[in-house]
Design a protein around this motif. Structure first.
Motif, PDB file in Angstrom:
ATOM      1  N   SER A  55       0.832  -1.209   0.000  1.00  0.00           N
ATOM      2  CA  SER A  55       0.000   0.000   0.000  1.00  0.00           C
ATOM      3  C   SER A  55       0.865   1.258   0.000  1.00  0.00           C
ATOM      4  CB  SER A  55      -0.939  -0.006   1.204  1.00  0.00           C
ATOM      5  OG  SER A  55      -1.787  -1.134   1.149  1.00  0.00           O
ATOM      6  N   HIS A  70      -3.916   2.449   6.266  1.00  0.00           N
ATOM      7  CA  HIS A  70      -4.902   1.545   5.696  1.00  0.00           C
ATOM      8  C   HIS A  70      -4.315   0.143   5.678  1.00  0.00           C
ATOM      9  CE1 HIS A  70      -7.524  -0.255   2.731  1.00  0.00           C
ATOM     10  NE2 HIS A  70      -6.490  -0.463   1.961  1.00  0.00           N
ATOM     11  N   THR A 123      -4.792  -3.283   4.278  1.00  0.00           N
ATOM     12  CA  THR A 123      -5.597  -3.731   3.155  1.00  0.00           C
ATOM     13  C   THR A 123      -6.389  -5.000   3.471  1.00  0.00           C
ATOM     14  OG1 THR A 123      -3.740  -2.895   1.876  1.00  0.00           O
ATOM     15  CG2 THR A 123      -5.439  -4.095   0.669  1.00  0.00           C
ATOM     16  N   ASP A 156      -3.875  -3.069  -5.609  1.00  0.00           N
ATOM     17  CA  ASP A 156      -3.350  -3.413  -4.287  1.00  0.00           C
ATOM     18  C   ASP A 156      -4.143  -4.623  -3.798  1.00  0.00           C
ATOM     19  OD1 ASP A 156      -1.975  -3.280  -1.903  1.00  0.00           O
ATOM     20  OD2 ASP A 156      -2.992  -1.479  -1.156  1.00  0.00           O
TER      21      ASP A 156
HETATM   22 MG   LIG Z   1      -1.699  -2.935   2.322  1.00  0.00          MG
END
Ligand SMILES: [Mg+2]
Ligand SMILES: Nc1nc2c(ncn2[C@@H]2O[C@H](COP(=O)(O)OP(=O)(O)OP(=O)(O)O)[C@@H](O)[C@H]2O)c(=O)[nH]1
Ligand SMILES: [Zn+2]
Length: 350
Positions: free
Chosen positions: A239, A264, A266, A282
């Motif tokens: 990310s 964040h 993911t 991603d």
């Molecule tokens: Mg990530």
């Protein structure tokens, strides 16, 4: 079918959907009332092409696109469109990376819902087995042209097992692999980089190196155009790369997934348009990449430095440790390949 004219469209519809069984009885049952179904559903001549960027519990976030493969920097007017599947898709999965055709409300206005009526033929399908030993499999992404295997040089320490597995999957799906070594700024990174370059040099694998304190220019230039997917263990920096490649990515991630601003972690695949064209996807960190769906020949073909050795094997050789007269042992004994490459191959074959 671009227009519905009288019976012919209805007939064509029936032919497509029911094959030879288009007797009147079936035709009536399928349609509502007595009108031929083709008239009610003119095959969506007004459908627009879109790219699936997020899949979440039966809702598909899409972005309008006019051309295949080329992402476009999102304009403020180009809002993400939420869509659901139309019944005619049947059980076919819609995944991130799919090009689909949308009908209905494609304004992207809050609360609006479009329908996905068609999935375009896929250029590639990246699959992995759900769990080691299980035969089930899931599609990671559709249409990827490049698989970027993201590996941290330290923290977490690099492990070649996952890279080897990703390489096999990429080979199987006809997707170009690229190794991205991250965290080159951290202590101990140089030694790890040397080791990985030596190991993957034998497989003639392309790689780029990135670090926190420098722009990711080389990666940006490599990923222009087409669809690239990032895969790797959790915490390797996937990310972080997306944020470096796509200005305002963290805002877009929040907008598309409802996750707040800032950091964040993911949890689902997410596609973002690259400023210079193309898409970057991603994905959540994975522990391993299941290959139960791939046969031995494909695994071997992913080891170009070793495959020639199998011509020395006795017929029916399974290439395992202790196999009598396995050509791979001869090959390594003659110094034609590195023993750690053979250890990796055998780990995958077993
Ligand atoms: Mg990530
Ligand atoms: N020093 C240094 N730290 C980095 C670099 N890249 C990423 N990190 C850090 O590594 C941690 C994990 O980065 P993420 O980008 O969230 O990793 P990820 O691969 O997306 O992880 P998952 O979403 O869990 O799969 C963060 O604290 C980043 O700041 C780098 O090049 N150098
Ligand atoms: Zn053998």
């Amino acid at each position: 079918m671009s227009s519905a004219r009288g019976n012919s469209a209805g007939e064509r519809y029936a032919a497509e959907h029911y094959g030879d069984e288009r007797d009147d009885e079936r035709f009536r049952r399928a349609g509502r009332g007595s009108r031929p179904r083709g008239k009610q559903r003119p095959a969506h001549a007004d459908a627009v092409l879109a790219f699936v960027v997020v899949v979440d519990r039966g809702r598909y976030t899409c972005r309008l696109t006019s051309n295949f493969g080329h992402g476009q920097a999102a304009k403020s007017s180009d809002r993400p469109i939420t869509a659901m599947r139309a019944r005619e898709l049947g059980r076919r999965a819609v995944v991130v990376g799919d090009y689909v055709e949308l009908v209905g409300d494609v304004s992207g206005a809050p609360g609006s819902l479009a329908r996905i009526v068609r999935i375009q033929p896929r250029r590639s399908v990246l699959r992995r087995s759900t769990e080691e030993g299980e035969s089930g499999e899931r599609i990671v992404v559709a249409n990827a042209e490049r698989l970027v295997m993201v590996v941290a040089l330290t923290d977490p320490p690099p492990r070649t097992g996952l890279i080897d597995r990703c390489l096999v999957a990429a080979h199987d799906a006809d997707i170009e692999p690229l190794l991205c070594l991250t965290k080159a700024d951290m202590p101990g990174a140089d030694a790890a980089a040397d080791q990985l370059r030596r190991y993957y040099g034998q497989a003639k694998l392309r790689y780029v190196t990135t670090r926190h304190d420098r722009p990711v220019t080389e990666l940006t230039d490599t990923l222009t155009d087409g669809i690239s997917v990032l895969v790797g263990h959790s915490g390797v920096g996937k990310s972080t790369l997306v944020n470096a490649l796509v200005p305002n990515a963290s805002r877009a991630i929040g907008e598309l997934t409802g996750v707040g601003k800032g950091r964040h972690t993911t949890t689902a695949a997410l596609a973002l348009a690259l400023p210079a064209g193309g898409w970057i996807i991603d994905t959540p960190g994975i522990r391993t990449f299941g290959l139960a769906h791939i046969d031995i020949a494909t695994v071997l073909a992913s080891f170009p430095d070793l495959i020639e050795a199998t011509t020395l094997c006795s017929p029916g050789c399974r290439h395992q440790i202790g196999e009598p007269e396995c050509g791979l042992d001869v090959w390594v004994a003659r110094g034609r390949a590195d023993s750690e490459r053979l250890v990796s191959l055998r780990a995958l074959l077993s």
